[in-house]
Design a protein around this motif. Structure first.
Motif, short mmCIF file in Angstrom:
data_model
loop_
_atom_site.label_atom_id
_atom_site.label_comp_id
_atom_site.label_asym_id
_atom_site.label_seq_id
_atom_site.Cartn_x
_atom_site.Cartn_y
_atom_site.Cartn_z
N VAL A 162 12.84 -2.33 -14.17
CA VAL A 162 12.54 -3.73 -14.44
C VAL A 162 13.21 -4.62 -13.40
O VAL A 162 12.62 -5.56 -12.88
N GLY A 163 14.47 -4.29 -13.06
CA GLY A 163 15.20 -5.05 -12.05
C GLY A 163 14.52 -4.99 -10.69
O GLY A 163 14.40 -6.01 -9.99
N GLU A 164 14.05 -3.79 -10.33
CA GLU A 164 13.35 -3.63 -9.04
C GLU A 164 12.06 -4.45 -9.02
O GLU A 164 11.74 -5.12 -8.05
N MET A 165 11.34 -4.38 -10.14
CA MET A 165 10.07 -5.12 -10.22
C MET A 165 10.31 -6.63 -10.10
O MET A 165 9.59 -7.33 -9.40
N ALA A 166 11.33 -7.11 -10.79
CA ALA A 166 11.64 -8.55 -10.75
C ALA A 166 11.93 -8.98 -9.32
O ALA A 166 11.48 -10.04 -8.87
N GLY A 167 12.65 -8.15 -8.59
CA GLY A 167 13.02 -8.48 -7.21
C GLY A 167 11.82 -8.53 -6.27
O GLY A 167 11.87 -9.17 -5.22
N GLN A 168 10.72 -7.84 -6.66
CA GLN A 168 9.52 -7.81 -5.80
C GLN A 168 8.66 -9.06 -5.95
O GLN A 168 7.77 -9.32 -5.13
#
Length: 195
Positions: A162-168
């Motif tokens: 979820v953190g990675e997706m938010a950063g994208q």
């Protein structure tokens, strides 16, 4: 009044407690306007302004109403210019959901974005359904609106993902914009031959 001052006034207005409970606050409104800028079909101004507030706000007078609506239109144009440039989008909040996703500003931004998508949902997926769905996934996850669906609850349970997706999100907005707005390649017209 500078654009920054107008935005500050808009933020105070949208974040006030006396607006309808379904009205979008400033962060959500930014997400909503971003989606409207990306949408392949323009949504009429009156329609999206009315939907943003859910019901007409209690303006102090016509001057205030005109100023608030004009600033919303200017903010939308500002977002459209950012999307059309090659730089990643500047979000009005950090692209992270933190330890309490429901309390994060990014969640509000993503919810606003999805509200913008829902206004013309079928149009979004008309031309490039697979690509658009893939690019929208981080925003859908960020919004928390789909957490009751099995495929989303699995993702939501993985904090790192979820953190990675938010950063994208900032970079994928430009890609989404290009998919929805890149002119299709037209065959070169034959030039008339000069005699």
């Amino acid at each position: 009044m500078s654009f920054a001052e107008q935005l500050a006034r808009l933020q105070v207005f949208l974040d006030a407690d006396d607006l309808h409970e379904e009205a979008l606050d400033y962060i959500a409104a930014h997400g909503y306007l971003t989606a409207l800028c990306i949408c392949p079909e323009p949504v009429p101004e009156r329609e999206w302004i009315d939907a943003l507030f859910a019901e007409p706000p209690h303006y102090s007078d016509d001057t205030e109403r005109e100023a608030i609506e004009a600033t919303l239109v200017q903010l939308k144009a500002h977002i459209a210019r950012q999307l059309a440039s090659d730089e990643d989008m500047d979000l009005p909040c950090e692209p992270t959901l933190g330890d309490e996703p429901d309390e994060s500003e990014l969640r509000g931004w993503c919810i606003g974005f999805m509200e913008g998508v829902f206004m013309r949902e079928e149009i979004w997926f008309e031309d490039a359904e697979e690509e658009v769905s893939e690019l929208l996934l981080p925003i859908m996850v960020g919004s928390g609106l789909f957490d009751d669906q099995p495929e989303f609850s699995d993702i939501a349970a993985d904090a790192e993902l979820v953190g990675e997706m938010a950063g994208q999100i900032p970079e994928l907005l430009t890609t989404l914009y290009l998919i929805c707005h890149a002119p299709e390649e037209k065959p070169a017209l034959l030039k008339p031959r000069r005699h």
